[in-house]
Design a protein around this motif. Structure first.
Motif, PDB file in Angstrom:
ATOM      1  N   GLY A 540     -60.100   9.312 -63.690  1.00 49.01           N
ATOM      2  CA  GLY A 540     -59.601   8.331 -64.656  1.00 49.01           C
ATOM      3  C   GLY A 540     -58.705   7.285 -64.036  1.00 49.01           C
ATOM      4  N   LYS A 541     -59.013   6.929 -62.764  1.00 48.28           N
ATOM      5  CA  LYS A 541     -58.145   5.988 -62.059  1.00 48.28           C
ATOM      6  C   LYS A 541     -58.925   4.775 -61.569  1.00 48.28           C
ATOM      7  CE  LYS A 541     -54.758   9.414 -60.647  1.00 48.28           C
ATOM      8  NZ  LYS A 541     -53.983  10.020 -59.546  1.00 48.28           N
ATOM      9  N   ASP A 542     -58.217   3.673 -61.445  1.00 48.44           N
ATOM     10  CA  ASP A 542     -58.774   2.476 -60.840  1.00 48.44           C
ATOM     11  C   ASP A 542     -59.107   2.800 -59.378  1.00 48.44           C
ATOM     12  OD1 ASP A 542     -58.809  -0.751 -60.831  1.00 48.44           O
ATOM     13  OD2 ASP A 542     -57.912  -0.006 -58.972  1.00 48.44           O
ATOM     14  N   PRO A 543     -60.279   2.347 -58.878  1.00 47.39           N
ATOM     15  CA  PRO A 543     -60.676   2.703 -57.506  1.00 47.39           C
ATOM     16  C   PRO A 543     -59.665   2.309 -56.434  1.00 47.39           C
ATOM     17  CG  PRO A 543     -62.556   1.837 -58.699  1.00 47.39           C
ATOM     18  CD  PRO A 543     -61.357   1.637 -59.580  1.00 47.39           C
ATOM     19  N   LEU A 544     -59.049   1.132 -56.547  1.00 47.19           N
ATOM     20  CA  LEU A 544     -58.042   0.742 -55.549  1.00 47.19           C
ATOM     21  C   LEU A 544     -56.753   1.523 -55.738  1.00 47.19           C
ATOM     22  CD1 LEU A 544     -58.101  -3.090 -54.743  1.00 47.19           C
ATOM     23  CD2 LEU A 544     -58.514  -1.162 -53.223  1.00 47.19           C
ATOM     24  N   ASP A 545     -56.422   1.832 -56.991  1.00 48.42           N
ATOM     25  CA  ASP A 545     -55.216   2.629 -57.232  1.00 48.42           C
ATOM     26  C   ASP A 545     -55.355   4.010 -56.615  1.00 48.42           C
ATOM     27  OD1 ASP A 545     -54.011   0.565 -58.580  1.00 48.42           O
ATOM     28  OD2 ASP A 545     -54.456   1.338 -60.586  1.00 48.42           O
ATOM     29  N   LEU A 546     -56.548   4.596 -56.701  1.00 48.88           N
ATOM     30  CA  LEU A 546     -56.744   5.918 -56.100  1.00 48.88           C
ATOM     31  C   LEU A 546     -56.576   5.841 -54.587  1.00 48.88           C
ATOM     32  CD1 LEU A 546     -58.889   8.813 -56.896  1.00 48.88           C
ATOM     33  CD2 LEU A 546     -59.458   7.740 -54.714  1.00 48.88           C
ATOM     34  N   ARG A 547     -57.134   4.812 -53.981  1.00 53.90           N
ATOM     35  CA  ARG A 547     -56.976   4.671 -52.531  1.00 53.90           C
ATOM     36  C   ARG A 547     -55.518   4.436 -52.164  1.00 53.90           C
ATOM     37  NH1 ARG A 547     -62.036   3.195 -53.963  1.00 53.90           N
ATOM     38  NH2 ARG A 547     -63.740   3.576 -52.479  1.00 53.90           N
ATOM     39  N   ARG A 548     -54.831   3.635 -52.938  1.00 53.04           N
ATOM     40  CA  ARG A 548     -53.412   3.392 -52.670  1.00 53.04           C
ATOM     41  C   ARG A 548     -52.614   4.691 -52.761  1.00 53.04           C
ATOM     42  NH1 ARG A 548     -50.283  -0.996 -52.638  1.00 53.04           N
ATOM     43  NH2 ARG A 548     -51.782  -2.379 -53.678  1.00 53.04           N
ATOM     44  N   GLN A 549     -52.963   5.519 -53.719  1.00 48.47           N
ATOM     45  CA  GLN A 549     -52.231   6.772 -53.913  1.00 48.47           C
ATOM     46  C   GLN A 549     -52.360   7.703 -52.719  1.00 48.47           C
ATOM     47  OE1 GLN A 549     -53.397   8.937 -57.433  1.00 48.47           O
ATOM     48  NE2 GLN A 549     -52.294  10.792 -56.822  1.00 48.47           N
ATOM     49  N   TYR A 550     -53.559   7.753 -52.146  1.00 46.99           N
ATOM     50  CA  TYR A 550     -53.796   8.733 -51.087  1.00 46.99           C
ATOM     51  C   TYR A 550     -53.779   8.141 -49.681  1.00 46.99           C
ATOM     52  CZ  TYR A 550     -54.881  11.905 -54.872  1.00 46.99           C
ATOM     53  OH  TYR A 550     -54.787  12.689 -55.998  1.00 46.99           O
ATOM     54  N   LEU A 551     -53.559   6.863 -49.560  1.00 48.83           N
ATOM     55  CA  LEU A 551     -53.407   6.226 -48.252  1.00 48.83           C
ATOM     56  C   LEU A 551     -51.952   5.801 -48.076  1.00 48.83           C
ATOM     57  CD1 LEU A 551     -56.668   4.049 -48.139  1.00 48.83           C
ATOM     58  CD2 LEU A 551     -56.208   6.143 -46.823  1.00 48.83           C
ATOM     59  N   GLN A 552     -51.084   6.781 -47.949  1.00 45.55           N
ATOM     60  CA  GLN A 552     -49.656   6.505 -47.831  1.00 45.55           C
ATOM     61  C   GLN A 552     -49.294   6.155 -46.393  1.00 45.55           C
ATOM     62  OE1 GLN A 552     -47.350   6.218 -50.316  1.00 45.55           O
ATOM     63  NE2 GLN A 552     -49.123   6.394 -51.670  1.00 45.55           N
TER      64      GLN A 552
END
Length: 718
Positions: A540-552
């Motif tokens: 249920g997440k925006d595709p870029l938001d998911l990448r931002r979350q896990y690419l710290q």
């Protein structure tokens, strides 16, 4: 720039070893990455083995040996641009000469992995700065002033107070007697005058006025020409042949069986030798050959993918990387995804077909041609012929594209064996049909991707790939996972997602495979980054938001910021499809966003591509943009237009009429942005390719709700 082939011995002789020039070289006492700079002016050949060097003559002309191939990626411009910056000379005064193959002198000469600049730029900067300091030192002595009162500019040393000046040519004799300083201070990026500037490539005029020497341009006295009829099933041998009709073709002089090899595999064919390429080609058409195709599988494309997908459902494979316990997480209750992605075999299809000139002379053989890996050619041919490596002389010409194909040793070996048979120099030319039907190819691969999501969080990812391992052609270990199984997948994901695994389910066929631009990242990127979009949807997440979350990672975060900024990602409209993908390849990270919509007829059209490249330290932004644009065009063709297929062991595509290339009308607007930072240099020639296909298919899903998991697909039929 001159492209003449000059031997090291001749170069040192004409340079003048008696103190008439300044020659600086790299010395690697223990194969160290940080080279020691040595003054080789007047040094005998036996005293030091050099990787490359700068030579400044009494006219102030600067020459450097280029130990890597130029195949369009821009090293012929970038290397002089680096040298001119720290040496403080005009770029037009830097001459670059192709070096002959010699691992002992030049280290690795394999042009691949986008490694030329990232592997040598620090040493080139240091080498150039060292030469500049030595020249300034001599000028200061002549004026009897402190070194700090002098500076270099445009090939001259100037005295700040008086305005006096010497051009470099007036200083090289005395500078050649100095010991090279151990440490030099390099410029800050903010002080660059040439580096990071979009300077025009100096090889462009050579390639447009016909003076650049490609393999087909090489001519030798008494040279003959040959083509070869090779087994269309790739592995078979010659059972018999009838040359009577071929020998009736005017100009054809000889027809015989030839055997060529690459790594541990050999193929047979029938060579037709003539006094022109055209006559040789006509003779080849007149040949009648009976093949023995026994002892190996006659593969079909449908069978390849059926077996791969069956294996993926029943085998765990060999693990390359595993952290946490994704298997247990996937068995627990929660939302899981389990899908298969598929990518096709691809031809390299360089615009310049494969060709090579060889002259076997009994105690030595000399080779000229478009060669990506000269030392591999030396190693292989010396082993096959029992010659010392120094007796296998390999000269590089310009390449009309390489993409990994011209790192193979088959065509130089074949040319050598033909020259040995006829006792004369020969140029062997592959037709477009030879190139298409003989390979090697990018391997076709199937991927099983599994993921677990709990409370909107990604708790596990499990990836398995099944496809041919290129390393096996080189005798690589078959009890180890393909070392490229995770290629293209960003390392920071391992910090953000605690349960991840990558495994290879081994798969073999008789089909020859080899590196293709960006290697396994070109196929891995499609599967892994497409799957992450599926994971984002399930979470249920925006595709870029998911990448931002896990690419710290700071650089990844900045890259995502830039992707959002340039594309207007957060301002997307309902009648537009936006897709994103981020891949890592050869120490560079590239994020791409593709925008699609439907035309008046309801068909998908690509409106725009935004690419953001983080390659760290870089030389020429125009070359970067050109390489990324070219990568995207190549990726578009591989995703939506062409593939290599097999029927009864035969390749079904033969030329550009059935292996079509993208046309200029197929290419969408492409906007390339380069991240500015001072990190170590990454690659440029290949990293721009892998992110395009998943960004495109993710955009199509965003617009239509249709998930594309198999390449290539027909864009007009979506």
């Amino acid at each position: 720039m001159s492209t003449n082939q000059v031997s090291r011995r001749d170069f040192l002789r004409v340079s003048g070893l008696a103190g008439t020039a300044l020659c600086l070289g790299f010395y690697f006492p223990s194969s160290a990455k940080e080279a020691e700079i040595v003054n080789t002016s007047g040094v005998a050949k036996s005293e030091v083995e050099l990787n490359a060097w700068i030579h400044i003559d009494t006219d102030g002309k600067v020459t450097i040996f280029n130990h890597r191939a130029e195949m369009g990626q821009g090293s012929f411009q970038s290397v002089p641009q680096i040298i001119a910056e720290e040496l403080e000379v005009d770029l037009k005064d830097v001459n670059i000469v192709f070096a002959q193959g010699n691992r002992e002198k030049y280290g690795s000469q394999i042009t691949g992995g986008s490694s030329t600049i990232r592997g040598s730029y620090k040493n080139l900067l240091k080498l150039s700065a060292t030469a500049r300091i030595m020249l300034i030192t001599i000028a200061a002595k002549k004026w009897n002033v402190p070194i700090t009162d002098c500076y270099a500019e445009s090939g001259q040393v100037l005295h700040k107070a008086s305005g006096k000046k010497f051009h470099y040519g007036e200083l090289v004799v005395d500078a050649s007697k100095l010991e090279a300083p151990k440490e030099v201070v390099l410029k800050k990026i903010s002080e660059y005058k040439l580096i990071r500037k979009p300077l025009h490539r100096q090889d462009t005029p050579l390639k447009t006025n016909g003076t650049a020497i490609f393999g087909l341009d090489k001519k030798l006295p008494g040279m003959l020409y040959a083509t070869v009829e090779r087994n269309p099933r790739l592995r078979g041998i010659v059972k018999s042949f009838d040359a009577s009709a071929a020998l009736k073709i005017p100009g054809v002089t000889k027809v015989f069986k030839v055997r060529m090899g690459v790594f541990n595999t050999f193929r047979e064919g029938v060579a037709v030798v003539a006094n022109s390429t055209w006559a040789a080609m006509q003779g080849k058409k007149a040949l009648k050959v009976e093949w023995d195709d026994s002892g190996f599988e006659h593969i079909n494309t449908a069978e390849i993918y059926k077996r791969q997908q069956e294996d993926l459902q029943t085998k765990e494979g060999l693990y390359l990387k595993k952290q946490g316990n994704p298997d247990d997480i996937l068995k627990q209750e929660g939302k899981t995804i389990d899908v298969v992605y598929q990518t096709p075999y691809q031809s390299h299809s360089c615009m310049e077909p494969v060709n090579c000139v060889a002259h076997y002379q009994g105690d030595k053989v000399e080779i000229w041609g478009p060669i990506q890996a000269p030392e591999w050619v030396q190693d292989y041919i010396s082993g096959q012929l029992g010659l010392p490596k120094e007796k296998v002389i390999v000269n590089m010409t310009f390449l009309g594209g390489g993409f990994g194909r011209k790192a193979f040793m088959d065509y130089p070996h074949e040319a050598t064996m033909i020259s040995k048979e006829i006792g004369a120099p020969v140029q062997v030319v592959w037709t477009r049909e030879d190139d298409a039907t003989q390979g090697p190819y990018r391997p076709g691969i199937s991927y099983r991707c599994q993921g677990a999501i709990h409370n909107g969080e990604v708790t596990a990812l499990k990836f398995r790939m099944s496809g041919q391992n290129n390393d096996h052609w080189r005798g690589g270990k078959t009890d180890q996972a393909n070392r490229s199984t995770s290629e293209g997948f960003l390392k920071p994901y391992f910090d953000g997602i605690k349960n991840i695994s990558f495994a290879e389910v081994q798969f073999e066929t008789p089909i020859p495979t080899m590196w293709w631009r960006s290697v396994y990242a070109s196929t891995n990127g499609f599967a892994y980054e497409s799957f992450l979009d599926e994971v984002a949807l399930a979470a249920g997440k925006d595709p870029l938001d998911l990448r931002r979350q896990y690419l710290q990672d700071e650089r990844c975060q900045r890259l995502i910021d830039k992707m959002e900024e340039v594309s207007g990602w957060k301002k997307r409209k309902k009648n537009e499809g936006f897709g994103a993908a981020i891949t890592e390849c050869f120490s560079s990270t590239v994020g791409q966003i593709v925008k699609v919509s439907k035309d008046a007829g309801g068909k998908i059209k690509i409106d725009q591509v935004w690419a953001v490249m983080d390659c760290g330290w870089y030389v020429n932004p125009d070359i970067i943009r050109a390489q990324v644009e070219g990568s995207i065009v190549m990726a578009l063709g591989a995703a939506t237009i062409h593939e290599i297929t097999f029927k009864d062991g035969l390749v079904e595509q033969r030329n550009f009429y059935d292996y079509k290339m993208p046309r200029i009308t197929d290419i969408p607007p492409i906007e390339v942005h380069i991240m500015e930072n001072e990190a170590d240099a990454g690659g440029v020639g290949e990293p721009g390719l892998p992110a395009f296909a998943p960004a495109l298919t993710n955009a199509i899903f965003d617009l239509t709700g249709k998930r594309i998991r198999k390449l290539p697909f027909d864009l007009s039929a979506v």
